[in-house]
Design a protein around this motif. Structure first.
Motif, mmCIF file in Angstrom:
data_model
loop_
_atom_site.group_PDB
_atom_site.id
_atom_site.type_symbol
_atom_site.label_atom_id
_atom_site.label_comp_id
_atom_site.label_asym_id
_atom_site.label_seq_id
_atom_site.Cartn_x
_atom_site.Cartn_y
_atom_site.Cartn_z
ATOM 1 N N GLY A 1 9.297 9.632 9.583
ATOM 2 C CA GLY A 1 9.256 8.706 10.715
ATOM 3 C C GLY A 1 7.585 8.180 11.231
ATOM 4 N N ARG A 2 6.718 8.719 10.249
ATOM 5 C CA ARG A 2 5.298 8.070 10.243
ATOM 6 C C ARG A 2 4.786 6.977 9.474
ATOM 7 N NH1 ARG A 2 0.914 11.976 8.777
ATOM 8 N NH2 ARG A 2 -0.663 10.415 8.637
ATOM 9 N N VAL A 3 4.219 6.176 9.786
ATOM 10 C CA VAL A 3 3.876 4.998 8.934
ATOM 11 C C VAL A 3 2.625 5.410 8.179
ATOM 12 C CG1 VAL A 3 2.930 2.678 8.785
ATOM 13 C CG2 VAL A 3 4.742 3.122 10.359
ATOM 14 N N GLU A 4 2.505 5.520 6.851
ATOM 15 C CA GLU A 4 1.575 5.952 6.080
ATOM 16 C C GLU A 4 0.485 4.883 5.940
ATOM 17 O OE1 GLU A 4 0.930 9.443 5.236
ATOM 18 O OE2 GLU A 4 2.489 9.685 6.407
ATOM 19 N N MET A 5 1.244 3.760 5.290
ATOM 20 C CA MET A 5 0.401 2.512 5.029
ATOM 21 C C MET A 5 1.305 1.232 5.215
ATOM 22 S SD MET A 5 1.489 1.062 1.778
ATOM 23 C CE MET A 5 1.769 1.393 0.252
ATOM 24 N N THR A 6 0.602 0.161 5.391
ATOM 25 C CA THR A 6 1.398 -1.226 5.527
ATOM 26 C C THR A 6 0.797 -1.914 4.214
ATOM 27 O OG1 THR A 6 -0.194 -1.949 6.960
ATOM 28 C CG2 THR A 6 1.886 -1.157 7.941
ATOM 29 N N ARG A 7 1.558 -3.069 3.940
ATOM 30 C CA ARG A 7 1.158 -4.092 2.874
ATOM 31 C C ARG A 7 1.579 -5.314 3.170
ATOM 32 N NH1 ARG A 7 -1.768 -0.632 1.099
ATOM 33 N NH2 ARG A 7 -2.633 0.030 -0.821
ATOM 34 N N PRO A 8 1.273 -6.536 2.716
ATOM 35 C CA PRO A 8 2.017 -7.757 2.921
ATOM 36 C C PRO A 8 2.732 -7.846 1.461
ATOM 37 C CG PRO A 8 -0.278 -8.201 2.324
ATOM 38 C CD PRO A 8 -0.359 -6.739 2.444
ATOM 39 N N LEU A 9 3.985 -8.393 1.850
ATOM 40 C CA LEU A 9 4.570 -8.967 0.890
ATOM 41 C C LEU A 9 4.586 -10.348 0.553
ATOM 42 C CD1 LEU A 9 7.942 -7.095 1.236
ATOM 43 C CD2 LEU A 9 5.980 -6.150 -0.047
ATOM 44 N N CYS A 10 4.169 -10.898 -0.481
ATOM 45 C CA CYS A 10 3.739 -12.275 -0.735
ATOM 46 C C CYS A 10 4.715 -13.091 -1.509
ATOM 47 C CB CYS A 10 2.374 -12.314 -1.607
ATOM 48 S SG CYS A 10 1.072 -11.440 -0.626
ATOM 49 N N PRO A 11 5.165 -14.403 -1.215
ATOM 50 C CA PRO A 11 5.941 -15.134 -1.898
ATOM 51 C C PRO A 11 5.428 -15.570 -3.236
ATOM 52 C CG PRO A 11 4.838 -16.598 -0.487
ATOM 53 C CD PRO A 11 4.303 -15.229 0.076
ATOM 54 N N TYR A 12 6.415 -15.225 -4.495
ATOM 55 C CA TYR A 12 5.997 -15.224 -5.636
ATOM 56 C C TYR A 12 5.568 -16.714 -6.024
ATOM 57 C CZ TYR A 12 6.484 -15.185 -10.510
ATOM 58 O OH TYR A 12 6.272 -15.305 -11.936
ATOM 59 N N PRO A 13 4.592 -16.952 -6.608
ATOM 60 C CA PRO A 13 3.806 -16.117 -7.510
ATOM 61 C C PRO A 13 2.590 -15.470 -7.057
ATOM 62 C CG PRO A 13 3.131 -18.408 -7.900
ATOM 63 C CD PRO A 13 4.126 -18.502 -6.985
ATOM 64 N N GLN A 14 2.374 -15.585 -5.541
ATOM 65 C CA GLN A 14 1.293 -14.929 -5.120
ATOM 66 C C GLN A 14 1.160 -13.605 -5.023
ATOM 67 O OE1 GLN A 14 0.191 -16.488 -1.023
ATOM 68 N NE2 GLN A 14 1.046 -18.610 -1.643
ATOM 69 N N VAL A 15 0.142 -12.631 -4.842
ATOM 70 C CA VAL A 15 0.149 -11.498 -4.939
ATOM 71 C C VAL A 15 -0.848 -10.998 -3.846
ATOM 72 C CG1 VAL A 15 0.698 -11.011 -7.168
ATOM 73 C CG2 VAL A 15 -1.609 -11.314 -6.572
ATOM 74 N N ALA A 16 -0.550 -9.630 -3.143
ATOM 75 C CA ALA A 16 -1.474 -9.217 -2.091
ATOM 76 C C ALA A 16 -2.617 -8.800 -2.803
ATOM 77 C CB ALA A 16 -0.832 -8.164 -1.625
ATOM 78 N N VAL A 17 -4.018 -9.462 -2.306
ATOM 79 C CA VAL A 17 -5.278 -9.117 -2.985
ATOM 80 C C VAL A 17 -6.114 -8.293 -1.575
ATOM 81 C CG1 VAL A 17 -7.268 -10.145 -3.771
ATOM 82 C CG2 VAL A 17 -5.390 -10.798 -4.465
ATOM 83 N N TYR A 18 -6.810 -7.397 -2.032
ATOM 84 C CA TYR A 18 -7.619 -6.460 -0.936
ATOM 85 C C TYR A 18 -8.713 -7.227 -0.758
ATOM 86 C CZ TYR A 18 -10.415 -2.815 0.789
ATOM 87 O OH TYR A 18 -11.131 -1.770 1.705
ATOM 88 N N SER A 19 -9.384 -7.433 0.546
ATOM 89 C CA SER A 19 -10.486 -8.141 0.924
ATOM 90 C C SER A 19 -11.838 -7.346 0.619
ATOM 91 C CB SER A 19 -10.323 -8.391 2.355
ATOM 92 O OG SER A 19 -10.661 -7.095 3.153
ATOM 93 N N GLY A 20 -11.671 -6.018 0.142
ATOM 94 C CA GLY A 20 -12.659 -5.361 0.032
ATOM 95 C C GLY A 20 -13.629 -4.703 1.187
ATOM 96 N N VAL A 21 -12.715 -4.869 2.394
ATOM 97 C CA VAL A 21 -13.520 -4.337 3.578
ATOM 98 C C VAL A 21 -12.192 -3.826 4.239
ATOM 99 C CG1 VAL A 21 -14.362 -4.931 5.745
ATOM 100 C CG2 VAL A 21 -15.004 -6.135 3.861
ATOM 101 N N GLY A 22 -12.229 -2.605 4.900
ATOM 102 C CA GLY A 22 -11.561 -1.948 6.000
ATOM 103 C C GLY A 22 -10.421 -0.969 4.887
ATOM 104 N N SER A 23 -9.687 -0.391 5.388
ATOM 105 C CA SER A 23 -8.710 0.681 5.032
ATOM 106 C C SER A 23 -7.710 -0.235 4.061
ATOM 107 C CB SER A 23 -7.853 1.286 6.100
ATOM 108 O OG SER A 23 -6.979 2.256 5.451
ATOM 109 N N ILE A 24 -7.472 0.559 2.928
ATOM 110 C CA ILE A 24 -6.440 -0.028 1.991
ATOM 111 C C ILE A 24 -5.037 0.378 2.485
ATOM 112 C CG2 ILE A 24 -7.982 -0.013 -0.071
ATOM 113 C CD1 ILE A 24 -6.484 2.761 -0.720
ATOM 114 N N ASN A 25 -4.912 1.020 3.550
ATOM 115 C CA ASN A 25 -3.675 1.399 4.057
ATOM 116 C C ASN A 25 -3.225 0.616 5.191
ATOM 117 O OD1 ASN A 25 -3.303 3.327 2.278
ATOM 118 N ND2 ASN A 25 -4.501 4.842 3.532
ATOM 119 N N ASP A 26 -4.063 -0.775 5.499
ATOM 120 C CA ASP A 26 -3.683 -1.626 6.553
ATOM 121 C C ASP A 26 -3.440 -2.960 5.860
ATOM 122 O OD1 ASP A 26 -3.730 -3.228 8.720
ATOM 123 O OD2 ASP A 26 -5.707 -2.651 9.349
ATOM 124 N N GLU A 27 -2.348 -3.532 6.129
ATOM 125 C CA GLU A 27 -1.809 -4.978 5.543
ATOM 126 C C GLU A 27 -2.898 -5.930 5.953
ATOM 127 O OE1 GLU A 27 -0.452 -7.891 7.149
ATOM 128 O OE2 GLU A 27 -0.391 -6.969 9.033
#
Length: 90
Positions: free
Chosen positions: A56-82
């Motif tokens: 019942g607890r949110v551990e992390m969030t991620r964006p799901l991207c329309p293919y062929p795009q992929v989620a790319v980390y900005s390099g700033v902030g938590s990797i657990n925040d979409e």
């Protein structure tokens, strides 16, 4: 289906979910809400927010991207925040 499916077709992959959940990635998202918004308001989804929920607890969030795009980390902030990811073409 023709050469241009952008106006009526989107494929969203869920990296890390595994076939029946239980993988290291997200395990919950609302594809139906995105589909309803697209059909009823004409707003096609450019990303869907997914979450990894454990006991019942949110551990992390991620964006799901329309293919062929992929989620790319900005390099700033938590990797657990979409919000710290952008959908980009590989």
């Amino acid at each position: 289906m023709g050469p241009d499916q952008k106006g009526w077709l989107r494929l969203f992959l869920v990296p890390g979910m595994a076939h029946c959940g239980g993988g290291p990635g997200p395990n919950q998202f609302s594809a139906l809400a995105a589909l309803e918004r697209w059909c009823e308001s004409g707003i096609a989804p450019d990303r869907i927010v997914a979450a990894k929920v454990i006991d019942g607890r949110v551990e992390m969030t991620r964006p799901l991207c329309p293919y062929p795009q992929v989620a790319v980390y900005s390099g700033v902030g938590s990797i657990n925040d979409e919000g710290n990811f952008a959908c980009k073409a590989p």
